[in-house]
Design an enzyme around this catalytic site. Structure first.
Site, short mmCIF file in Angstrom:
data_model
loop_
_atom_site.label_atom_id
_atom_site.label_comp_id
_atom_site.label_asym_id
_atom_site.label_seq_id
_atom_site.Cartn_x
_atom_site.Cartn_y
_atom_site.Cartn_z
N HIS A 277 0.83 -1.20 0.00
CA HIS A 277 0.00 0.00 0.00
C HIS A 277 0.87 1.26 0.00
O HIS A 277 1.81 1.37 0.77
CB HIS A 277 -0.92 -0.01 1.22
N PRO A 278 0.53 2.23 -0.87
CA PRO A 278 1.41 3.40 -1.02
C PRO A 278 1.24 4.51 0.02
O PRO A 278 1.94 5.51 -0.05
CB PRO A 278 1.01 3.94 -2.40
N CYS A 279 0.35 4.35 0.98
CA CYS A 279 -0.01 5.54 1.77
C CYS A 279 1.13 6.18 2.55
O CYS A 279 1.16 7.38 2.72
CB CYS A 279 -1.19 5.25 2.68
N GLY A 280 2.09 5.41 3.01
CA GLY A 280 3.14 6.05 3.81
C GLY A 280 4.38 6.43 3.01
O GLY A 280 5.33 6.99 3.56
#
Lengths: 327, 362
Positions: A277-280
């Site tokens: 997941h790219p969120c951070g």
């Protein structure tokens, strides 16, 4: 004010006209033909290149010039300069319809130094893709080369900046049970990797992986999609993949709230793939690239290489030493 | 001009698709086979959430064992994370009422559909979309990540029950809009104390708003005047799924319209209709503004007449469908976003690209 002379070339001018250069987006012509010019001439494909988001206004074209293309002088101290050309609407139309190169004299505008948030614009992603491919080639590895696969479905219907994915496939990964010690740390001081090609002792134990790098337009960062198979083509489940991951990586995935593997539809292939997941990403990329100079925007062409050197370790993709040189 | 219409939002929340759900023959163990279930499916909801309502109709006929529920429309497995209304708008060029779907309780097609274990999976997917939307709008997902568990629970319950007021009570604390006339988000006054940030916020007012949009584009290669002739979709490869953030602000007195927003992403398709827009260019914009900080420029708001490069040809037609309606493309984009977005704060837009025997009026 410094002046930079720019040739603006329509996008369909074939490659041989633009002098050979590995960087597919940016070409530099020598200034030797014109003695009055003391500054570099930059040839830029004006169509959707270097302009964030792929659009451009009726009166401004904006380019990002990396440091090495800037004239000598105080400008060179900046990692990037954003060049703004003010063009009146009539002129722009003429420009777009012409099939001759245009010489354009522009004044430089400076991008104001705001805090970088660790993200990448679509055009910066494209630049970084080319940079990664080049470094991967230079650094020499037994792994295959990365291949850029553009989005064919929409193709000419849309703006094609950052539309597509970078792929590396058929990577053999020996079963965890057969692997030797894998004691790399995640520091930037590269430990020597064993570059020798793994000779599979028993082909049935090999897992095969495909890795794709895409751009997320919403998070403005790269995203990794991957999937694994057994040697007979049977897809691997997450539990099997986890067994292939290095121990420190599993620990990271369990404990970190920003790093986790999920199964999502691949945006271009429309089938379930695993993804980190790219969120951070913005946050730790900022830390990675800016920790020595917090108020400067780092040269972003090396973004993807830096990113991959971290992400690769999380998913167990062997990253060659030297990919992430200090930029 | 009123950019938020409670009436419009109510229509969206109350919108529903009449469904006629057939049990797939391979799952039928009784004779005669059970009749189809007639269910009203909320547009803003998701197919797996209907399973508790559907299952009682068929439980007598099912084979023993564990259920793995999935749906198909004329053989195409349906992606469960796409809102029901969007699936209907995308797959039925000519609306089919009731919409005939097939439900399966076995044989989940794992190579085509991501796994779904029921309501929890759908909720997780919804929260992730909300986080992504928040990231697009605010540059971070903090307001969602910091949402108390009780609020998350209530928000989700309001969604599945179709309780718009309950939903807005909670979502108004999330600082996600609505979009105002000046194209800056009107952040609802927060009743909580301002959350501490680890770093100073990036220059706020200078950054144009970014709005989350999901486009589903079908290239149908057919005259859009005759929708009933559009072939059934047999493969998700024929749909381009575009997950984007549209940057947006006013340009010299003109509001950004839906057309501008579409052109931002599907430049070539929507450029053709730009021939009348050349005179929208605001000639009085000063040239020295070129040297200001460019993050606020009108780069995204592409009002200029596109060149002939890449033009699809004079007969290209498009159909834009949002929440089951085909809005006028000149409606201000802010209005469309505020009123027609889904509860996940994304605007889901179906676009059919085909040919048009009639010349487009606009």
């Amino acid at each position: 004010m410094n002046r930079v002379y720019i040739y603006i070339v329509p996008w369909f001018i074939p490659q041989p006209f633009l002098d050979p250069c590995p960087d597919r987006l940016l070409h530099v012509l020598s200034a030797s033909s014109d003695e009055n010019l003391f500054f570099p001439i930059v040839v830029i494909d004006w169509r959707h290149r270097f302009v964030d988001g792929g659009g451009f206004s009726s009166r401004r074209i904006s380019f990002l010039l990396p440091r090495n293309l800037l004239p000598q002088g105080p400008l060179r101290l900046l990692p990037f300069v954003r060049l703004v050309l003010a063009i009146n609407p009539g002129c722009l139309e003429e420009l777009m319809l012409s099939n001759q190169p245009w010489l354009f004299e522009g004044l430089l505008g400076f991008r104001s130094m705001y805090q970088w948030d660790g993200t990448l614009s679509p055009s910066e992603f494209d630049i970084s893709v080319a940079d990664l491919c080049e470094r991967w080639r230079e650094v020499g590895t037994s792994l295959p080369q990365w291949v850029w696969l553009p989005d064919r479905a929409l193709g000419a219907l849309s703006c094609n900046v950052a539309a597509g994915y970078l792929a590396i496939e058929n990577i053999y990964h020996q079963n965890a049970s057969e692997e030797g010690s894998f004691e790399e740390s995640i520091s930037r001081d590269e430990e020597p990797f064993d570059e020798a090609t793994l000779v599979p002792s028993n082909k049935n134990d090999m897992h095969i992986y495909d890795y794709h790098i895409l751009y997320s337009f919403t998070f403005r960062v790269p995203v990794l999609y991957f999937r694994g198979y057994q040697s007979d083509g049977c897809p691997l489940k997450l539990v099997d993949i986890e067994k292939d991951l290095p121990a420190y990586s599993l620990k990271l995935l369990r404990e970190s709230k920003w790093a986790f593997i999920t199964q999502e539809d691949h945006p271009y292939l429309h089938r379930p793939w695993y993804t980190l997941h790219p969120c951070g990403t913005g946050d730790w990329m900022k830390f990675l690239l800016c920790s020595d100079a917090p108020n400067k925007i780092p040269p972003l062409h090396g973004y993807l290489s830096a990113w991959l050197s971290v992400i690769g370790q999380v998913v167990g993709l062997r990253i060659p030493i030297g990919l992430f040189k200090s930029v | 001009m009123e950019l938020c219409s409670e009436e419009a939002m109510k229509y969206v929340w109350e919108g529903a698709i009449p469904l006629q759900i057939h049990l797939h023959e391979s799952d039928v163990t009784t004779l005669p086979p059970p009749p189809p279930a007639l269910v009203l499916g909320p547009r803003i909801g998701y197919l797996p959430l209907l399973v508790p309502i559907i299952k009682p109709y068929f439980s007598g006929a099912l084979p023993p064992g564990e259920d793995t529920v999935w749906f198909d429309y004329k053989g195409l497995p349906l992606k469960w994370y796409v809102p029901l209304g969007v699936l209907f708008d995308l797959l039925c060029a000519e609306p089919e009422r009731p919409w005939n779907l097939t439900v399966h309780f076995r044989g989940y097609p794992g190579e085509v559909l991501t796994p779904c274990e029921g309501e929890e999976t759908v909720k997780w997917s919804y929260i992730n979309s909300l986080k992504e939307a928040a990231y697009v709008i605010n540059g971070n997902s903090k307001s969602i990540m910091n949402m108390p568990q009780a609020d998350q629970f209530d928000l989700w319950q309001s969604l599945i029950k179709g309780d718009m007021d309950g939903y807005h009570r909670i979502s108004s604390r999330l600082k996600l809009g609505p979009v105002g006339e000046d194209c800056i988000l009107n952040r609802a006054s927060s009743m909580q104390s301002r959350q501490a940030t680890d770093e100073p916020e990036i220059v706020g007012s200078n950054r144009p708003s970014r709005l989350p949009v999901r486009l589903y584009v079908r290239n149908v290669d057919q005259d859009l005047e005759y929708l009933e002739d559009v072939q059934t979709l047999d493969n998700w490869d024929s749909v381009s799924y575009i997950n984007r953030a549209i940057e947006f602000h006013k340009e010299g007195g003109n509001y950004m319209t839906l057309k501008h927003a579409m052109r931002n992403i599907l430049r070539e398709i929507f450029s053709e209709e730009a021939s009348t827009n050349a005179n929208e260019l605001d000639g009085t914009e000063e040239a020295d503004s070129a040297y200001r900080d460019l993050e606020t420029t009108s780069m995204k708001n592409d009002l200029v007449e596109e060149s002939t490069f890449g033009r699809q040809g004079p007969n290209k037609g498009t159909l834009v469908r949002i929440q089951g309606i085909e809005p006028d493309l000149d409606i201000p984009f802010a209005w469309v976003v505020n009123n027609l977005k889904n509860p996940d704060y994304f605007l889901h837009v179906c676009v059919y690209v085909g040919t048009s025997s009639k010349a487009k009026a606009k």
